[in-house]
Structure formats: structure tokens, C-alpha cells
Enzyme design. Structure first.
Site, PDB file in Angstrom:
ATOM      1  N   TYR A 147     -12.382   5.585   2.354  1.00  0.00           N
ATOM      2  CA  TYR A 147     -13.378   4.992   3.174  1.00  0.00           C
ATOM      3  C   TYR A 147     -13.335   5.336   4.840  1.00  0.00           C
ATOM      4  O   TYR A 147     -14.304   4.886   5.493  1.00  0.00           O
ATOM      5  CB  TYR A 147     -13.410   3.512   2.903  1.00  0.00           C
ATOM      6  CG  TYR A 147     -12.129   2.750   3.287  1.00  0.00           C
ATOM      7  CD1 TYR A 147     -11.269   2.657   2.393  1.00  0.00           C
ATOM      8  CD2 TYR A 147     -11.955   1.860   4.589  1.00  0.00           C
ATOM      9  CE1 TYR A 147     -10.210   1.929   2.687  1.00  0.00           C
ATOM     10  CE2 TYR A 147     -10.894   1.408   4.909  1.00  0.00           C
ATOM     11  CZ  TYR A 147     -10.084   1.444   3.917  1.00  0.00           C
ATOM     12  OH  TYR A 147      -8.856   0.660   4.244  1.00  0.00           O
ATOM     13  N   ASN A 177      -0.017  -4.047  -5.841  1.00  0.00           N
ATOM     14  CA  ASN A 177      -0.474  -4.185  -4.679  1.00  0.00           C
ATOM     15  C   ASN A 177      -0.598  -5.502  -4.180  1.00  0.00           C
ATOM     16  O   ASN A 177      -1.135  -5.790  -2.952  1.00  0.00           O
ATOM     17  CB  ASN A 177      -1.788  -3.431  -4.614  1.00  0.00           C
ATOM     18  CG  ASN A 177      -2.992  -4.411  -5.360  1.00  0.00           C
ATOM     19  OD1 ASN A 177      -2.808  -5.157  -6.111  1.00  0.00           O
ATOM     20  ND2 ASN A 177      -4.124  -4.325  -4.535  1.00  0.00           N
ATOM     21  N   THR A 195      -1.929  19.838  -9.180  1.00  0.00           N
ATOM     22  CA  THR A 195      -0.589  20.054  -9.894  1.00  0.00           C
ATOM     23  C   THR A 195      -1.063  19.418 -11.358  1.00  0.00           C
ATOM     24  O   THR A 195      -0.922  18.193 -11.590  1.00  0.00           O
ATOM     25  CB  THR A 195       0.436  19.276  -9.473  1.00  0.00           C
ATOM     26  OG1 THR A 195       0.444  19.709  -7.994  1.00  0.00           O
ATOM     27  CG2 THR A 195       1.814  19.498  -9.912  1.00  0.00           C
ATOM     28  N   LYS A 206       1.064  16.629 -13.393  1.00  0.00           N
ATOM     29  CA  LYS A 206       0.642  15.222 -12.897  1.00  0.00           C
ATOM     30  C   LYS A 206      -0.522  14.771 -13.506  1.00  0.00           C
ATOM     31  O   LYS A 206      -0.501  13.614 -13.966  1.00  0.00           O
ATOM     32  CB  LYS A 206       0.399  15.236 -11.382  1.00  0.00           C
ATOM     33  CG  LYS A 206       1.773  14.675 -10.808  1.00  0.00           C
ATOM     34  CD  LYS A 206       1.777  14.787  -9.237  1.00  0.00           C
ATOM     35  CE  LYS A 206       0.966  13.744  -8.449  1.00  0.00           C
ATOM     36  NZ  LYS A 206       1.003  13.947  -7.036  1.00  0.00           N
ATOM     37  N   LYS A 251       3.559   1.431  -3.846  1.00  0.00           N
ATOM     38  CA  LYS A 251       2.950   0.611  -5.054  1.00  0.00           C
ATOM     39  C   LYS A 251       3.995   0.748  -6.050  1.00  0.00           C
ATOM     40  O   LYS A 251       3.947  -0.372  -7.271  1.00  0.00           O
ATOM     41  CB  LYS A 251       1.709   0.890  -5.333  1.00  0.00           C
ATOM     42  CG  LYS A 251       0.707   0.504  -4.163  1.00  0.00           C
ATOM     43  CD  LYS A 251      -0.784   0.613  -4.403  1.00  0.00           C
ATOM     44  CE  LYS A 251      -1.686   0.517  -3.312  1.00  0.00           C
ATOM     45  NZ  LYS A 251      -3.072   0.751  -3.669  1.00  0.00           N
ATOM     46  N   THR A 261       0.833  -1.207  -0.030  1.00  0.00           N
ATOM     47  CA  THR A 261      -0.034  -0.040  -0.017  1.00  0.00           C
ATOM     48  C   THR A 261       0.733   1.341   0.012  1.00  0.00           C
ATOM     49  O   THR A 261       2.094   0.896  -0.324  1.00  0.00           O
ATOM     50  CB  THR A 261      -1.012  -0.106   1.181  1.00  0.00           C
ATOM     51  OG1 THR A 261      -1.917   1.006   1.025  1.00  0.00           O
ATOM     52  CG2 THR A 261      -0.319  -0.151   2.591  1.00  0.00           C
ATOM     53  N   VAL A 305      -3.619   5.831  -6.956  1.00  0.00           N
ATOM     54  CA  VAL A 305      -4.802   5.009  -7.553  1.00  0.00           C
ATOM     55  C   VAL A 305      -5.344   5.355  -8.678  1.00  0.00           C
ATOM     56  O   VAL A 305      -5.854   4.454  -9.432  1.00  0.00           O
ATOM     57  CB  VAL A 305      -5.509   4.701  -6.202  1.00  0.00           C
ATOM     58  CG1 VAL A 305      -6.320   6.401  -6.224  1.00  0.00           C
ATOM     59  CG2 VAL A 305      -6.535   3.632  -6.339  1.00  0.00           C
TER      60      VAL A 305
HETATM   61  P1  ATR Z   1      -0.887   8.547  -3.425  1.00  0.00           P
HETATM   62  O1  ATR Z   1      -0.138   8.537  -4.543  1.00  0.00           O
HETATM   63  O2  ATR Z   1      -0.549   8.095  -2.085  1.00  0.00           O
HETATM   64  O3  ATR Z   1      -2.395   8.388  -3.900  1.00  0.00           O
HETATM   65  P2  ATR Z   1      -0.410  11.330  -3.919  1.00  0.00           P
HETATM   66  O4  ATR Z   1       0.571  10.990  -4.999  1.00  0.00           O
HETATM   67  O5  ATR Z   1       0.056  12.252  -2.861  1.00  0.00           O
HETATM   68  O6  ATR Z   1      -0.825  10.033  -2.846  1.00  0.00           O
HETATM   69  O7  ATR Z   1      -1.958  11.850  -4.345  1.00  0.00           O
HETATM   70  C1  ATR Z   1      -2.617  12.714  -3.598  1.00  0.00           C
HETATM   71  C2  ATR Z   1      -3.439  13.583  -4.513  1.00  0.00           C
HETATM   72  O8  ATR Z   1      -4.279  14.369  -3.618  1.00  0.00           O
HETATM   73  C3  ATR Z   1      -2.861  14.389  -5.715  1.00  0.00           C
HETATM   74  O9  ATR Z   1      -3.756  14.246  -6.640  1.00  0.00           O
HETATM   75  C4  ATR Z   1      -2.780  15.615  -4.915  1.00  0.00           C
HETATM   76  O10 ATR Z   1      -2.890  16.861  -5.684  1.00  0.00           O
HETATM   77  P3  ATR Z   1      -1.256  17.125  -6.178  1.00  0.00           P
HETATM   78  O11 ATR Z   1      -0.638  16.273  -7.177  1.00  0.00           O
HETATM   79  O12 ATR Z   1      -1.240  18.384  -6.657  1.00  0.00           O
HETATM   80  O13 ATR Z   1      -0.026  17.012  -5.065  1.00  0.00           O
HETATM   81  C5  ATR Z   1      -4.098  15.756  -4.144  1.00  0.00           C
HETATM   82  N1  ATR Z   1      -4.041  16.633  -3.062  1.00  0.00           N
HETATM   83  C6  ATR Z   1      -3.557  16.373  -1.824  1.00  0.00           C
HETATM   84  N2  ATR Z   1      -3.475  17.540  -1.127  1.00  0.00           N
HETATM   85  C7  ATR Z   1      -4.210  18.466  -2.044  1.00  0.00           C
HETATM   86  C8  ATR Z   1      -4.728  19.756  -1.668  1.00  0.00           C
HETATM   87  N3  ATR Z   1      -4.494  20.343  -0.274  1.00  0.00           N
HETATM   88  N4  ATR Z   1      -5.561  20.391  -2.583  1.00  0.00           N
HETATM   89  C9  ATR Z   1      -5.828  19.682  -3.729  1.00  0.00           C
HETATM   90  N5  ATR Z   1      -5.285  18.594  -3.881  1.00  0.00           N
HETATM   91  C10 ATR Z   1      -4.550  17.598  -2.985  1.00  0.00           C
END
Ligand code: ATR
Length: 265
Positions: free
Chosen positions: A211, A86, A151, A154, A65, A61, A129
Site C-alpha cells: 500500500y 500478527n 522460487t 516455496k 510473524k 510484523t 502473508v
Molecule cells: P515476507 O515473508 O516478509 O512477506 P518474503 O518471504 O521475503 O517476505 O517474500 C517475498 C516474496 O517476494 C517472495 O515470494 C519472493 O520470492 P522468492 O520466494 O523467490 O524469494 C518474492 N520476491 C522478492 N523479490 C523478487 C524478485 N526480484 N523477483 C521475483 N520475486 C521476488
């Protein structure tokens, strides 16, 4: 006794052991499933333990991953496409990485009899995910996938998985049938996604991958505006079910007992 693990960081709150040990007991399998907190540097050694048959299977997790990919002998097509593993197991001499998140997402929609064919999908987020969700949706014949991420680069990267995805500016909305929160916003009680919920209209499906809590602000707002909601619990259960089938060769049941087991708030 066979040994199975879920690895991640953090891992304290993982409900995988509860679920897998329930099914292990139900099927009278001589096995134990535990959680293990790891650092990135530990990945190589833990996968070696699968090779040496000290561990029979691993669930991976957040945040590993993608990191585990390089330590595996083989990856299934789903793992390669998503660059996300996973589920790890050994077959013959090879340690193999698979992805059951795709199937987990697909089965969670089947569970609520939701037909995604020809639907328009709006995904918020571009984290780990999301490739799995995109692949599941693509396979089910959706009409269009829109994606928005804070962002933007991404989000653009994910066009590699499906070049027909349209990128939407963060904060903007688009006409869609299913709106999916795949960001981490909502894990903390005060987290809020700045969206104009009214603009989606009514009777849409709002799906939150989170969840715990079982109802994020995203789902609360959507409900208030007259929409259907679904949290990530069924996706979690079905990805576990698919891993269980790979490891043990039996199909565990998803019944009321299993749902109750995971009631955590
Ligand atoms: P994981 O890969 O573990 O699922 P992650 O790559 O950190 O986690 O992804 C988290 C997601 O939540 C990303 O899409 C992130 O947006 P950024 O790519 O811009 O970082 C989004 N996210 C987290 N905090 C956020 C916030 N305060 N506002 C908007 N998007 C947020």
C-alpha cells in the site's frame, strides 16, 4: 496506562501507531501504542513483558510473524494454520498469538463489495502473508487458487495449506478473475513484475498487498489494460481494526478520517 506495541525490523515506516492511537483517542481509552525496532533475540523478552502485564498487546510484523510462535503459551487455530501471528494478547494466565491478517484480507474485499465465491484466483509470491490470503480465499468458496513464485519450492510448500492449489511457473499466466501481487516487488519505484498483462483480458481485479506506494507498477499496468485495482491499504486497516477489537473490546470505525490518516504519498 495500557501499553501496546508493533514490533518488526524495519519498523520506521509502520503506520500502525497512527491508526491505533487515532482509535484509542476516539474511544477515550487510557492507552498508548508505539513502534519498536527489535532483533530476533529480543522476541522472548518482549513477550515476557506481556506475561508480566507491562505490555497489554503486541502487533507483529515482518520478519517476526513466524518467529514469535515458539514463545507463546497458546496459538489460535488461525495462527496455527498459517504459522503466522500478527496479534498478541493475554487471557487468564496465557499469552496468546492470533492472526488478523486473514480477516483483514477478507474484509478488504467486502469493503469493495467484491464477491470471491466461485472465482479463479492467481497469487504471485509465497512470502509470509500468503498463507493468510489462501485461508481467507478458501473460506469464501473460491473455485480455484493458482500460485506462482520465483522460487518454486516455496510455492510447493504452500500446498500443505491447501492441497488443491495449482503451481504455475514463474513468468507464466493463467486464466483468472483476481490477480494478487503478494511479492515484495513494487516496494521500490523501479520494481517491475514481468507479466503479460494483456493475457488476463479486461475487467479483472488486480490486488496488490503493497500500500506504500499506493499504486505500484503492477496496478498501473493493470489499470492501463482496463482492469479494476485495489492496493493493500484496506487489508492493513482491517487487520488493525480486528486487533483493536481483541484488545479493547470495542469496534472502531473505518471512515473517511481513517482513510485520510493513512494517505502517505
Ligand atoms: P515476507 O515473508 O516478509 O512477506 P518474503 O518471504 O521475503 O517476505 O517474500 C517475498 C516474496 O517476494 C517472495 O515470494 C519472493 O520470492 P522468492 O520466494 O523467490 O524469494 C518474492 N520476491 C522478492 N523479490 C523478487 C524478485 N526480484 N523477483 C521475483 N520475486 C521476488
Amino acid at each position: 496506562m495500557k501499553k501496546f506495541l508493533v514490533i518488526g525490523n524495519p519498523i520506521k515506516h509502520s503506520l500502525s501507531p497512527k491508526l491505533h492511537n487515532h482509535w484509542i483517542k476516539e474511544h477515550k481509552i487510557n492507552a498508548i501504542y508505539e513502534k519498536k525496532l527489535l532483533k530476533k533475540d529480543d522476541l522472548k523478552n518482549i513477550i515476557k513483558e506481556v506475561k508480566e502485564e507491562k505490555i497489554q498487546g503486541i502487533n507483529v510484523t515482518v520478519p517476526f510473524k513466524k518467529d514469535v510462535l515458539s514463545f507463546l503459551d497458546q496459538q489460535t487455530p488461525k495462527a496455527i494454520l498459517t504459522q503466522s501471528v500478527n496479534t498478541i494478547f493475554k487471557e487468564g494466565d496465557a499469552v496468546i498469538g492470533d492472526n488478523t491478517d486473514i480477516g483483514g484480507f477478507e474484509l478488504s474485499l467486502k469493503h469493495i463489495n467484491y464477491e470471491t465465491k466461485n472465482k479463479k484466483i492467481f497469487i504471485l509470491g509465497a512470502g509470509g502473508v500468503v498463507p493468510s490470503i489462501i485461508l481467507a480465499l478458501k473460506a469464501s468458496g473460491v473455485a480455484k487458487i493458482y500460485l506462482s513464485n520465483r522460487t518454486k519450492e516455496k510455492a510447493e510448500e504452500l500446498k500443505k495449506i491447501d492441497k488443491n492449489i495449482d503451481i504455475v511457473n514463474w513468468g507464466e499466466t493463467v486464466d483468472s478473475d483476481i490477480i494478487i501481487n503478494a511479492t515484495s516487488l513494487g516496494l521500490k519505484p523501479d520494481d517491475e513484475i514481468n507479466l503479460n498483462f494483456q493475457r488476463f483480458g479486461k475487467n479483472k481485479l488486480f490486488y496488490d498487498v503493497i500500500y506504500n506506494p499506493s499504486e505500484t507498477k503492477f496496478l498501473k499496468e493493470a489499470k492501463k489494460s482496463g482492469n479494476n485495482v485495489e492496493n493493500g491499504k484496506m487489508m492493513f486497516i482491517y487487520q488493525a481494526k480486528l486487533s483493536f477489537e481483541i484488545w479493547h473490546g470495542v469496534k472502531p470505525t473505518v471512515d473517511e478520517k481513517v482513510l485520510k490518516l493513512l494517505n502517505n504519498d
